[in-house]
Design a protein around this motif. Sequence first.
Motif, PDB file in Angstrom:
ATOM      1  N   ASN A  50     -10.874   1.527  -2.598  1.00 47.96           N
ATOM      2  CA  ASN A  50     -10.391   0.691  -2.935  1.00 47.96           C
ATOM      3  C   ASN A  50     -10.537   0.038  -4.127  1.00 47.96           C
ATOM      4  OD1 ASN A  50     -12.928  -0.504  -3.086  1.00 47.96           O
ATOM      5  ND2 ASN A  50     -13.321   0.607  -1.149  1.00 47.96           N
ATOM      6  N   ALA A  51      -9.832  -0.745  -4.254  1.00 50.04           N
ATOM      7  CA  ALA A  51      -9.949  -1.691  -5.617  1.00 50.04           C
ATOM      8  C   ALA A  51     -11.532  -2.375  -6.256  1.00 50.04           C
ATOM      9  CB  ALA A  51      -9.244  -3.191  -5.626  1.00 50.04           C
ATOM     10  N   PRO A 109      -0.184  -2.054  -9.721  1.00 47.10           N
ATOM     11  CA  PRO A 109      -0.508  -1.600 -11.002  1.00 47.10           C
ATOM     12  C   PRO A 109      -0.979  -2.968 -12.359  1.00 47.10           C
ATOM     13  CG  PRO A 109       1.510  -1.472 -10.216  1.00 47.10           C
ATOM     14  CD  PRO A 109       0.861  -1.790  -9.267  1.00 47.10           C
ATOM     15  N   LYS A 110      -1.552  -3.944 -11.311  1.00 47.57           N
ATOM     16  CA  LYS A 110      -2.359  -5.565 -12.051  1.00 47.57           C
ATOM     17  C   LYS A 110      -3.626  -5.003 -11.929  1.00 47.57           C
ATOM     18  CE  LYS A 110       1.799  -8.371 -11.732  1.00 47.57           C
ATOM     19  NZ  LYS A 110       2.081 -10.138 -12.021  1.00 47.57           N
ATOM     20  N   GLN A 111      -3.781  -3.916 -11.022  1.00 50.71           N
ATOM     21  CA  GLN A 111      -5.112  -4.434 -11.101  1.00 50.71           C
ATOM     22  C   GLN A 111      -5.630  -2.966 -12.078  1.00 50.71           C
ATOM     23  OE1 GLN A 111      -5.034  -3.091  -6.465  1.00 50.71           O
ATOM     24  NE2 GLN A 111      -5.934  -5.523  -6.705  1.00 50.71           N
ATOM     25  N   VAL A 145      -2.530   6.042 -14.211  1.00 52.05           N
ATOM     26  CA  VAL A 145      -1.551   5.089 -13.799  1.00 52.05           C
ATOM     27  C   VAL A 145      -1.222   5.359 -11.977  1.00 52.05           C
ATOM     28  CG1 VAL A 145       0.474   2.882 -13.971  1.00 52.05           C
ATOM     29  CG2 VAL A 145      -1.712   2.939 -15.619  1.00 52.05           C
ATOM     30  N   VAL A 146      -0.472   6.819 -12.221  1.00 49.43           N
ATOM     31  CA  VAL A 146       0.288   7.548 -11.360  1.00 49.43           C
ATOM     32  C   VAL A 146      -1.021   7.992 -10.655  1.00 49.43           C
ATOM     33  CG1 VAL A 146       2.096   9.417 -10.825  1.00 49.43           C
ATOM     34  CG2 VAL A 146       2.462   8.292 -12.489  1.00 49.43           C
ATOM     35  N   TYR A 147      -1.706   8.035 -10.910  1.00 46.18           N
ATOM     36  CA  TYR A 147      -3.116   8.509  -9.768  1.00 46.18           C
ATOM     37  C   TYR A 147      -3.314   7.595  -8.591  1.00 46.18           C
ATOM     38  CZ  TYR A 147      -6.998  10.028  -7.471  1.00 46.18           C
ATOM     39  OH  TYR A 147      -8.291  10.675  -6.545  1.00 46.18           O
TER      40      TYR A 147
END
Length: 234
Positions: free
Chosen positions: A106-107, A53-55, A42-44
């Motif tokens: 990217n997401a 964070p939701k993604q 999550v941090v990365y």
Amino acid sequence: MPLSRLIDYSSRLVPADPLRRKLIAIRLAESIGKGVFLSGSVVYFTLRVGLDPKQVGLGLSAAGLSAFISSVLFGVIADRVGPRRLLIMLFAALAVGFGLYALVDNAIHFFALVVTVGFIEYGTGPTNGALVGNLVPAEERVKLKAMMRSVFNIGFSIGIGVAAVAAPDQRLLVLIPLTTALLMAGAALLVTRLPDAPSRPVRWASSASPPYATPASSPSSASRRCSPPTSPSS
């Protein structure tokens, strides 16, 4: 804990038999890698990649859902190609996958990669269970699996420590996926040193026990020995 007790406890987790030492070493490499990534992902992805964070949560949840298909599918494949060969391929694929996380920017790339890696990762549990079933006599698997569970918890804790060191520094964040990739490659290399299935499983080394003399039998279906996908708490 006194040093003498710690040394005694550690020695009980290191079997005298070379085969079981290799199985323990594979478990240790895998658990450290998972500890590093799961505790630092999550941090990365938020600080280095720039995702919301939701993604990240959605992507990790989608990866978890893939376990329902992965655990069954890889159990069937292990029956066809052999659990040793399949486990080598899975760990090698994970090494590549975790390494590619260093290139995600990217997401879309994140979602595609995290589901793929998650799908492969959840296949290692049943495949490893099938391999242990081929190599270790039934009456000794409970003892070995208990040792491997303890080793997993120790390795996962070590991985959390590694991630904690890398997390505060933006320049070190890339070590989170790369360290995991390196450990998965090491696990794949260790699996190559295991036999496919000996003519008969080797008994725990013990001067008080008679030699294992049960006639050899063909391995049972790998899918019947599939254990549930590994989780961080396992």
